[in-house]
Design a protein around this motif. Sequence first.
Motif, PDB file in Angstrom:
ATOM      1  N   UNK A  29      -1.085 -15.428 -15.475  1.00  0.00           N
ATOM      2  CA  UNK A  29      -0.252 -16.615 -15.306  1.00  0.00           C
ATOM      3  C   UNK A  29       0.583 -16.502 -14.037  1.00  0.00           C
ATOM      4  N   UNK A  30       1.539 -17.435 -13.869  1.00  0.00           N
ATOM      5  CA  UNK A  30       2.333 -17.468 -12.642  1.00  0.00           C
ATOM      6  C   UNK A  30       3.538 -16.534 -12.678  1.00  0.00           C
ATOM      7  N   UNK A  31       3.768 -15.834 -13.795  1.00  0.00           N
ATOM      8  CA  UNK A  31       4.968 -15.007 -13.934  1.00  0.00           C
ATOM      9  C   UNK A  31       4.918 -13.741 -13.097  1.00  0.00           C
ATOM     10  N   UNK A  32       3.721 -13.292 -12.747  1.00  0.00           N
ATOM     11  CA  UNK A  32       3.582 -12.040 -11.995  1.00  0.00           C
ATOM     12  C   UNK A  32       3.729 -12.322 -10.501  1.00  0.00           C
ATOM     13  N   UNK A  33       4.963 -12.308 -10.025  1.00  0.00           N
ATOM     14  CA  UNK A  33       5.246 -12.580  -8.612  1.00  0.00           C
ATOM     15  C   UNK A  33       6.052 -11.421  -8.024  1.00  0.00           C
ATOM     16  N   UNK A  34       5.997 -11.308  -6.726  1.00  0.00           N
ATOM     17  CA  UNK A  34       6.678 -10.232  -6.006  1.00  0.00           C
ATOM     18  C   UNK A  34       8.183 -10.265  -6.242  1.00  0.00           C
ATOM     19  N   UNK A  35       8.739  -9.114  -6.586  1.00  0.00           N
ATOM     20  CA  UNK A  35      10.180  -8.946  -6.759  1.00  0.00           C
ATOM     21  C   UNK A  35      10.652  -7.925  -5.731  1.00  0.00           C
ATOM     22  N   UNK A  36      11.384  -8.343  -4.699  1.00  0.00           N
ATOM     23  CA  UNK A  36      11.789  -7.411  -3.635  1.00  0.00           C
ATOM     24  C   UNK A  36      12.714  -6.305  -4.109  1.00  0.00           C
ATOM     25  N   UNK A  37      13.285  -6.437  -5.303  1.00  0.00           N
ATOM     26  CA  UNK A  37      14.204  -5.422  -5.808  1.00  0.00           C
ATOM     27  C   UNK A  37      13.497  -4.265  -6.492  1.00  0.00           C
ATOM     28  N   UNK A  38      12.179  -4.399  -6.730  1.00  0.00           N
ATOM     29  CA  UNK A  38      11.429  -3.371  -7.443  1.00  0.00           C
ATOM     30  C   UNK A  38      10.485  -2.624  -6.502  1.00  0.00           C
ATOM     31  N   UNK A  39      10.198  -1.347  -6.772  1.00  0.00           N
ATOM     32  CA  UNK A  39       9.200  -0.620  -5.974  1.00  0.00           C
ATOM     33  C   UNK A  39       7.823  -1.255  -6.111  1.00  0.00           C
ATOM     34  N   UNK A  40       7.014  -1.077  -5.083  1.00  0.00           N
ATOM     35  CA  UNK A  40       5.621  -1.518  -5.112  1.00  0.00           C
ATOM     36  C   UNK A  40       4.741  -0.348  -5.529  1.00  0.00           C
ATOM     37  N   UNK A  41       3.827  -0.606  -6.451  1.00  0.00           N
ATOM     38  CA  UNK A  41       2.794   0.362  -6.819  1.00  0.00           C
ATOM     39  C   UNK A  41       1.476  -0.108  -6.228  1.00  0.00           C
ATOM     40  N   UNK A  42       0.847   0.724  -5.400  1.00  0.00           N
ATOM     41  CA  UNK A  42      -0.442   0.403  -4.795  1.00  0.00           C
ATOM     42  C   UNK A  42      -1.513   1.326  -5.371  1.00  0.00           C
ATOM     43  N   UNK A  43      -2.633   0.727  -5.767  1.00  0.00           N
ATOM     44  CA  UNK A  43      -3.741   1.516  -6.295  1.00  0.00           C
ATOM     45  C   UNK A  43      -5.003   1.183  -5.511  1.00  0.00           C
ATOM     46  N   UNK A  44      -5.713   2.228  -5.058  1.00  0.00           N
ATOM     47  CA  UNK A  44      -6.860   2.046  -4.169  1.00  0.00           C
ATOM     48  C   UNK A  44      -8.150   2.579  -4.781  1.00  0.00           C
ATOM     49  N   UNK A  45      -9.234   1.901  -4.456  1.00  0.00           N
ATOM     50  CA  UNK A  45     -10.583   2.395  -4.710  1.00  0.00           C
ATOM     51  C   UNK A  45     -11.243   2.545  -3.344  1.00  0.00           C
ATOM     52  N   UNK A  46     -11.853   3.710  -3.077  1.00  0.00           N
ATOM     53  CA  UNK A  46     -12.275   4.037  -1.709  1.00  0.00           C
ATOM     54  C   UNK A  46     -13.580   3.361  -1.274  1.00  0.00           C
ATOM     55  N   UNK A  47     -14.331   2.754  -2.183  1.00  0.00           N
ATOM     56  CA  UNK A  47     -15.561   2.082  -1.766  1.00  0.00           C
ATOM     57  C   UNK A  47     -15.258   1.016  -0.722  1.00  0.00           C
ATOM     58  N   UNK A  48     -16.066   0.951   0.318  1.00  0.00           N
ATOM     59  CA  UNK A  48     -15.800  -0.003   1.398  1.00  0.00           C
ATOM     60  C   UNK A  48     -16.701  -1.232   1.317  1.00  0.00           C
ATOM     61  N   UNK A  49     -17.752  -1.170   0.509  1.00  0.00           N
ATOM     62  CA  UNK A  49     -18.652  -2.314   0.349  1.00  0.00           C
ATOM     63  C   UNK A  49     -18.734  -2.705  -1.125  1.00  0.00           C
ATOM     64  N   UNK A  50     -18.660  -3.994  -1.454  1.00  0.00           N
ATOM     65  CA  UNK A  50     -18.600  -5.137  -0.543  1.00  0.00           C
ATOM     66  C   UNK A  50     -17.223  -5.344   0.090  1.00  0.00           C
TER      67      UNK A  50
END
Length: 246
Positions: A29-50
């Motif tokens: 839904x629309x509730x999940x929006x950026x909050x500048x007061x909270x840390x960002x968690x980034x999660x990566x998957x290394x596959x480059x394709x597609x």
Amino acid sequence: EVYVNGNWDVLQKTGQEFYFAYSFFKHSNEAAVYNPALPLWLSFDENVNPYLSCLIGQIQGKQLFIIDEIAAKHPNNTVSGICEIIKSKYYNHVNGMLITGDATSKKQDVKIEKGFDFFKLLSRELAHFKPVLRLPGANPSVYMRGQFINAIFAANFAGINVTINKENKKTAEDFMQVKQAEDGTKHKETFKDEFGVTCQKLGHLSDCFDYLICEIFKADYLNYQSGGFRSKPILGIKSYNKATGY
């Protein structure tokens, strides 16, 4: 969604979904929006394709918000390319950044600058944010993490609640379309992209989600995995967990 709102982009479930408890209407839904007061968690998957994948989340207590997805296609499917996209979106963020992802990407690679691995390169490219690496020793079992996530989607296991920005369409596609293989893992079908490269069509952003939620709620995942038991190796005694009944 299709017949009332005319949204023909919504994908139908067809059975044997790996994330069988996920519901677009309940969890996106629309509730999940950026909050500048909270840390960002980034999660990566290394596959480059597609594409090279990154999922971005924020937490408040046991509430996980998935605020953004990045699927960096050629020529941006490199560490520097995807980091430029992240910096362009969140350059003014000052309240912390944590990075997690595929544990196998911690290995050194002959294609990468000597002395560096995928995550060290990410840390260097995103140094502006002073990121902290939060990487598991090994990736959680595909089958077990799937059961853990379905328990969260179905019944908010351990009080965990997930809300996903509804604009994250590739993530929703993964949740609705990735199938379960006979051994309980993910069945990832391959195809040839526009450059003739054989790659997996689905599963990259959902893998990012798996790594993210299992790292953020590591204690809850371990508790789920053990059925509520906590071993005391010196005495050989196992404790009783009232919440789970074991």
